[in-house]
Design a protein around this motif. Structure first.
Motif, PDB file in Angstrom:
ATOM      1  N   LYS A 145       4.851 -18.873   0.809  1.00 38.22           N
ATOM      2  CA  LYS A 145       4.765 -17.407   0.835  1.00 38.22           C
ATOM      3  C   LYS A 145       6.088 -16.778   1.271  1.00 38.22           C
ATOM      4  CE  LYS A 145      -0.240 -17.114   1.565  1.00 38.22           C
ATOM      5  NZ  LYS A 145      -0.513 -18.527   1.247  1.00 38.22           N
ATOM      6  N   VAL A 146       7.156 -17.216   0.591  1.00 36.80           N
ATOM      7  CA  VAL A 146       8.479 -16.636   0.815  1.00 36.80           C
ATOM      8  C   VAL A 146       9.053 -16.174  -0.520  1.00 36.80           C
ATOM      9  CG1 VAL A 146       8.967 -18.038   2.860  1.00 36.80           C
ATOM     10  CG2 VAL A 146       9.637 -18.874   0.594  1.00 36.80           C
ATOM     11  N   SER A 147      10.111 -15.401  -0.427  1.00 33.63           N
ATOM     12  CA  SER A 147      10.764 -14.887  -1.632  1.00 33.63           C
ATOM     13  C   SER A 147      11.453 -16.009  -2.401  1.00 33.63           C
ATOM     14  CB  SER A 147      11.805 -13.823  -1.238  1.00 33.63           C
ATOM     15  OG  SER A 147      12.736 -13.603  -2.271  1.00 33.63           O
ATOM     16  N   LEU A 148      11.207 -16.049  -3.706  1.00 35.27           N
ATOM     17  CA  LEU A 148      11.884 -17.033  -4.553  1.00 35.27           C
ATOM     18  C   LEU A 148      13.382 -16.759  -4.597  1.00 35.27           C
ATOM     19  CD1 LEU A 148      11.909 -19.334  -6.680  1.00 35.27           C
ATOM     20  CD2 LEU A 148      11.417 -17.592  -8.411  1.00 35.27           C
ATOM     21  N   ASN A 149      13.772 -15.499  -4.679  1.00 34.11           N
ATOM     22  CA  ASN A 149      15.200 -15.168  -4.714  1.00 34.11           C
ATOM     23  C   ASN A 149      15.902 -15.651  -3.453  1.00 34.11           C
ATOM     24  OD1 ASN A 149      15.430 -13.991  -7.229  1.00 34.11           O
ATOM     25  ND2 ASN A 149      14.951 -11.935  -6.516  1.00 34.11           N
ATOM     26  N   TRP A 150      15.231 -15.514  -2.318  1.00 30.48           N
ATOM     27  CA  TRP A 150      15.829 -15.999  -1.063  1.00 30.48           C
ATOM     28  C   TRP A 150      15.890 -17.521  -1.052  1.00 30.48           C
ATOM     29  CZ3 TRP A 150      13.207 -19.028   2.595  1.00 30.48           C
ATOM     30  CH2 TRP A 150      13.960 -19.336   3.750  1.00 30.48           C
ATOM     31  N   LEU A 151      14.767 -18.165  -1.401  1.00 23.73           N
ATOM     32  CA  LEU A 151      14.708 -19.627  -1.311  1.00 23.73           C
ATOM     33  C   LEU A 151      15.695 -20.288  -2.261  1.00 23.73           C
ATOM     34  CD1 LEU A 151      13.359 -22.205  -0.240  1.00 23.73           C
ATOM     35  CD2 LEU A 151      11.664 -21.965  -2.066  1.00 23.73           C
ATOM     36  N   PHE A 152      15.727 -19.852  -3.497  1.00 22.91           N
ATOM     37  CA  PHE A 152      16.540 -20.563  -4.500  1.00 22.91           C
ATOM     38  C   PHE A 152      17.975 -20.044  -4.573  1.00 22.91           C
ATOM     39  CE2 PHE A 152      17.789 -21.787  -8.877  1.00 22.91           C
ATOM     40  CZ  PHE A 152      17.587 -23.152  -8.759  1.00 22.91           C
TER      41      PHE A 152
ATOM     42  N   THR B 101      22.951 -28.082  -0.170  1.00 16.51           N
ATOM     43  CA  THR B 101      22.712 -28.166   1.270  1.00 16.51           C
ATOM     44  C   THR B 101      22.094 -26.885   1.805  1.00 16.51           C
ATOM     45  OG1 THR B 101      24.579 -29.701   1.518  1.00 16.51           O
ATOM     46  CG2 THR B 101      23.810 -28.575   3.500  1.00 16.51           C
ATOM     47  N   GLU B 102      22.620 -25.753   1.371  1.00 23.47           N
ATOM     48  CA  GLU B 102      22.098 -24.462   1.827  1.00 23.47           C
ATOM     49  C   GLU B 102      20.662 -24.250   1.343  1.00 23.47           C
ATOM     50  OE1 GLU B 102      23.858 -21.850   3.735  1.00 23.47           O
ATOM     51  OE2 GLU B 102      24.673 -23.824   4.240  1.00 23.47           O
ATOM     52  N   ARG B 103      20.390 -24.636   0.113  1.00 24.77           N
ATOM     53  CA  ARG B 103      19.039 -24.493  -0.452  1.00 24.77           C
ATOM     54  C   ARG B 103      18.057 -25.382   0.300  1.00 24.77           C
ATOM     55  NH1 ARG B 103      19.908 -24.950  -6.376  1.00 24.77           N
ATOM     56  NH2 ARG B 103      20.664 -22.813  -6.123  1.00 24.77           N
ATOM     57  N   ALA B 104      18.500 -26.584   0.652  1.00 28.42           N
ATOM     58  CA  ALA B 104      17.645 -27.497   1.417  1.00 28.42           C
ATOM     59  C   ALA B 104      17.335 -26.909   2.789  1.00 28.42           C
ATOM     60  CB  ALA B 104      18.325 -28.860   1.558  1.00 28.42           C
TER      61      ALA B 104
ATOM     62  N   GLY C  72       2.843 -27.748   9.105  1.00 25.22           N
ATOM     63  CA  GLY C  72       3.048 -29.045   9.744  1.00 25.22           C
ATOM     64  C   GLY C  72       4.346 -29.663   9.265  1.00 25.22           C
ATOM     65  N   GLY C  73       4.498 -30.950   9.524  1.00 27.13           N
ATOM     66  CA  GLY C  73       5.701 -31.659   9.134  1.00 27.13           C
ATOM     67  C   GLY C  73       5.726 -31.978   7.653  1.00 27.13           C
ATOM     68  N   VAL C  74       6.707 -32.753   7.267  1.00 26.68           N
ATOM     69  CA  VAL C  74       6.921 -33.075   5.856  1.00 26.68           C
ATOM     70  C   VAL C  74       5.719 -33.801   5.262  1.00 26.68           C
ATOM     71  CG1 VAL C  74       8.279 -34.497   4.279  1.00 26.68           C
ATOM     72  CG2 VAL C  74       9.435 -33.085   5.986  1.00 26.68           C
TER      73      VAL C  74
ATOM     74  N   GLU D 238      13.415 -24.142   6.519  1.00 24.69           N
ATOM     75  CA  GLU D 238      13.020 -22.916   7.221  1.00 24.69           C
ATOM     76  C   GLU D 238      11.719 -22.359   6.672  1.00 24.69           C
ATOM     77  OE1 GLU D 238      14.616 -18.336   8.000  1.00 24.69           O
ATOM     78  OE2 GLU D 238      16.018 -19.878   7.279  1.00 24.69           O
ATOM     79  N   ALA D 239      11.569 -22.384   5.339  1.00 30.89           N
ATOM     80  CA  ALA D 239      10.353 -21.861   4.721  1.00 30.89           C
ATOM     81  C   ALA D 239       9.127 -22.652   5.165  1.00 30.89           C
ATOM     82  CB  ALA D 239      10.489 -21.897   3.198  1.00 30.89           C
ATOM     83  N   ARG D 240       9.255 -23.975   5.226  1.00 31.39           N
ATOM     84  CA  ARG D 240       8.125 -24.805   5.661  1.00 31.39           C
ATOM     85  C   ARG D 240       7.762 -24.501   7.104  1.00 31.39           C
ATOM     86  NH1 ARG D 240       8.222 -29.140   8.634  1.00 31.39           N
ATOM     87  NH2 ARG D 240      10.392 -29.711   8.133  1.00 31.39           N
ATOM     88  N   LYS D 241       8.758 -24.378   7.960  1.00 32.19           N
ATOM     89  CA  LYS D 241       8.492 -24.107   9.375  1.00 32.19           C
ATOM     90  C   LYS D 241       7.863 -22.731   9.568  1.00 32.19           C
ATOM     91  CE  LYS D 241      12.019 -27.228  11.212  1.00 32.19           C
ATOM     92  NZ  LYS D 241      13.283 -27.354  11.993  1.00 32.19           N
ATOM     93  N   ARG D 242       8.298 -21.756   8.761  1.00 27.95           N
ATOM     94  CA  ARG D 242       7.707 -20.412   8.851  1.00 27.95           C
ATOM     95  C   ARG D 242       6.231 -20.450   8.475  1.00 27.95           C
ATOM     96  NH1 ARG D 242      11.109 -15.814   8.505  1.00 27.95           N
ATOM     97  NH2 ARG D 242       9.458 -14.799   7.299  1.00 27.95           N
TER      98      ARG D 242
END
Length: 216
Positions: free
Chosen positions: A66-73, A11-14, A27-29, A19-23
């Motif tokens: 263009k976000v950190s992999l460590n943060w995202l995963f 859930t947290e990863r999702a 656009g949408g999904v 957040e990463a997509r919105k940053r």
């Protein structure tokens, strides 16, 4: 308890993926999936947390947004962090020997999405499958319960190379290539009583085995 922790992490990863997509302000999904050529249903399931995603997809998403992999995963640091150089990790489908045999057919198995995966570090570029070794016929190289990784893009026969092959019945096996022997795919076993495979019809090379691992 373990299941609850796994669900929490999913859930947290999702939520971080959303957040990463919105940053990224793409656009949408649907628009984002189309922009990167992703399957919209798979991506939607990752964003909703209905399906978890592994490190391979996480790397793809982190690069796209263009976000950190460590943060995202892993949830460490911030989205703006620059990730240190880390080993390449890929999720490889762990298939059965029956499924491996289907790969030798002209209209054989092509979708691995329903198979469990196993992570592998720093595999060369390729189209990889993993299989769990059964029996002693290759125990000089891969004892029983070893996991072997075969590259489906590498079918060039090299003397003493190891391959996953299948005959016309769809029976798959893992053997060493000895071009001067008959058949040329032979066991590599400490048990001298193990016979070479009795292939039926022509033999198709599924892929060359380039790694064998076993848990101690």
């Amino acid at each position: 308890m373990e299941h609850n922790q796994e669900q929490f992490e999913r859930t947290e990863r999702a939520a971080r993926l959303v957040e990463a997509r919105k940053r990224a302000k793409i656009g949408g999904v649907k628009l984002t999936s189309a922009a990167f050529g992703w399957n919209v249903n798979n991506y939607k399931a990752h964003e909703s947390g209905r399906n978890g995603f592994g490190i391979t997809d996480a790397k793809k998403y982190a690069k796209a947004f263009k976000v950190s992999l460590n943060w995202l995963f892993f949830g460490t640091g911030t989205p703006e962090d620059i990730d240190p150089e880390i080993p390449s990790v890929v999720d490889v489908p762990l298939i059965s020997w029956i499924s491996a045999g289907q790969l030798g057919e002209q209209d054989g198995l092509s979708d691995f999405s329903d198979f469990p995966t196993i992570q592998a570090i720093d595999l060369p570029e390729g189209d990889w499958i993993a299989l769990r070794v059964v029996g002693d016929s290759m125990n000089k190289i891969s004892p029983p319960e070893s996991i072997i990784f075969a590259n489906r893009r590498d079918r060039r026969l090299v003397s003493n190379g190891c391959y996953v092959v299948a005959d016309e019945t769809g029976a798959a096996t893992y053997k060493r290539y000895r071009p001067n022997d008959l058949p040329p795919f032979q066991p590599a076993s400490y048990d001298e009583n193990i016979e070479p495979p009795d292939f039926q019809g022509s033999v198709t090379v599924i892929g060359r085995v380039r790694r064998s691992i076993i848990n101690m």
